[in-house]
Design an enzyme around this catalytic site. Sequence first.
Site, mmCIF file in Angstrom:
data_model
loop_
_atom_site.group_PDB
_atom_site.id
_atom_site.type_symbol
_atom_site.label_atom_id
_atom_site.label_comp_id
_atom_site.label_asym_id
_atom_site.label_seq_id
_atom_site.Cartn_x
_atom_site.Cartn_y
_atom_site.Cartn_z
ATOM 1 N N LYS A 112 -66.800 113.149 26.158
ATOM 2 C CA LYS A 112 -65.554 112.898 26.163
ATOM 3 C C LYS A 112 -65.217 111.824 27.558
ATOM 4 O O LYS A 112 -64.594 110.715 27.343
ATOM 5 C CB LYS A 112 -64.455 113.945 26.702
ATOM 6 C CG LYS A 112 -63.024 113.664 26.715
ATOM 7 C CD LYS A 112 -62.204 114.732 26.324
ATOM 8 C CE LYS A 112 -62.054 115.818 27.248
ATOM 9 N NZ LYS A 112 -60.903 115.891 28.172
ATOM 10 N N SER A 113 -65.884 111.962 28.529
ATOM 11 C CA SER A 113 -65.849 111.064 29.648
ATOM 12 C C SER A 113 -66.422 109.794 29.548
ATOM 13 O O SER A 113 -65.814 108.562 29.873
ATOM 14 C CB SER A 113 -66.546 111.696 31.105
ATOM 15 O OG SER A 113 -65.982 112.964 31.430
ATOM 16 N N ASP A 163 -65.995 121.704 34.387
ATOM 17 C CA ASP A 163 -65.366 121.948 33.293
ATOM 18 C C ASP A 163 -65.654 123.290 32.628
ATOM 19 O O ASP A 163 -65.105 123.560 31.444
ATOM 20 C CB ASP A 163 -65.339 120.928 32.319
ATOM 21 C CG ASP A 163 -64.335 119.713 32.866
ATOM 22 O OD1 ASP A 163 -63.668 119.996 33.722
ATOM 23 O OD2 ASP A 163 -64.774 118.439 32.440
HETATM 24 C C1 S3P Z 1 -63.491 113.944 34.506
HETATM 25 C C2 S3P Z 1 -63.343 114.391 35.657
HETATM 26 C C3 S3P Z 1 -63.170 115.543 36.004
HETATM 27 C C4 S3P Z 1 -63.381 116.559 34.998
HETATM 28 C C5 S3P Z 1 -62.396 116.206 33.537
HETATM 29 C C6 S3P Z 1 -63.249 114.714 33.391
HETATM 30 C C7 S3P Z 1 -63.870 112.510 34.354
HETATM 31 O O1 S3P Z 1 -61.970 115.664 36.542
HETATM 32 O O2 S3P Z 1 -62.353 117.891 35.194
HETATM 33 O O3 S3P Z 1 -62.578 116.748 32.562
HETATM 34 O O4 S3P Z 1 -64.095 111.946 33.004
HETATM 35 O O5 S3P Z 1 -63.884 111.377 35.372
HETATM 36 P P1 S3P Z 1 -61.726 115.834 38.344
HETATM 37 O O6 S3P Z 1 -62.122 114.037 38.681
HETATM 38 O O7 S3P Z 1 -60.124 116.019 38.443
HETATM 39 O O8 S3P Z 1 -62.531 116.562 38.916
#
Ligand code: S3P
Length: 447
Positions: A28-29, A330
């Site tokens: 996803k990221s 996560d």
């Molecule tokens: C993400 C960063 C994380 C993660 C989120 C996806 C990203 O959040 O929890 O599901 O894609 O950069 P945070 O930056 O709030 O830790």
Amino acid sequence: MPDPSPPPPRRFLPAGPLRGTIRVPGDKSISHRALMLGALAIGKTTIRGLLEGEDVLATGRALTQMGATISKGSQGEWRVHGVGVGGLMQPREALDMGNSGTSTRLLMGLVASHPITATFTGDASLSQRPMGRVIEPLSRMGAEFTASSPDVGGGTLPLTVRGLYPAVPIEYRLPVASAQVKSAVLLAGLNTPGVTTVIEPVPTRDHSERMLRGFGAELTVEEADGERIIRLTGEADLKPQDIEVPGDPSSAAFFIVAATIVPGSELTIANVGLNPTRCGLVHVLRDMGADIAETNPRVVGGEPVADLIVRHAPLKGIEVDLRVVASMIDEFPVFFVAAALAEGQTSTRHLEELRVKESDRLATMAVALAAIGARVVERQDGLVIQGSGGEPLHGGGPIATRLDHRIAMSMAVAGLVSRDGVEVDDTSPIATSFPAFEALLASVSGR
Ligand code: S3P
């Protein structure tokens, strides 16, 4: 208009063992970032393995509203025709971010350094999440914000950003370990003349850095005194790329835990991203006794990837080290399920960030696990869980998942090792990150 009728609850019954080979959907990221950088390169970027979950589709829609052209080809690949850094256009309507914090915070960064104004809206979960963490650095760069509830985490959605061009490059030390905040500042830096610097006291996922370099941005990373110093030179000129998105370790996590705790399981999970900033869960489970083997290591889209073979193994409770927290941030909801089945006590600390995810994941999981028979104590910054030593929990529900996909999937996994099954109040948020989850779980657990 009357409220739509609530979705029916869904009961996840005891099942297994888990057997066979599966492939998890794209990360996803990485999918969000591939669409965003594709939209900022001039020319055609091709993306294979893009996660077609609601969160990523929300990013795609917003980029289209700002001028990019995004379409899906006949072989399942996605094509993005970008407008170039500096070329984003004023959206005519509000950008609907649905449930997605990553879409919101990263796109706020992009808008901040363009001479455009955009309004961000979201669902009930996203509208409670703190945006002050991005508003603060982006304001220093010159953007202006009007947010709802300024006293809640520095502001929430609906929120309007008035970008500034040229924005001011800043040096920013992250006050919270957040890849979203880091990425928002770096993305704002793309259209900002000069060097934008982000200092990370605690390393977080580095997909933005890897992909920015891959698209040709001038970006350096220096390690000094245990901190990472990331410097990006704007204004950047991004070159379109062919990207392959590796499988999402955060989606694989549900199957890694399920195969570990359901007796008799042996499951191969192909194509799992194993970026060191993401695979803390695998290390912690191994320390607890899990049997997780890696085969076929390779590099996909600039990211380390392998196939995992996970066999059932009894787990022992553990004290989770502060240093792995960011690399499994996560995965805690499903990790708590594993801990509830381990022998002895598992204790976690320094998890305050879990309170501002799609739900308050400490409170939601403490209530959910207690409801199905686990022994759990909620502390301000973590959970302490006395495991059952492999004995099935009694089960129950309906569990309140609070519009949080990872709570719903974690409790579905808990259902596999329960006596009476676990009822989940609403599985619809699963489509934000893993639309095929329920079908895949049914197919490997013999239901
Ligand atoms: C993400 C960063 C994380 C993660 C989120 C996806 C990203 O959040 O929890 O599901 O894609 O950069 P945070 O930056 O709030 O830790």
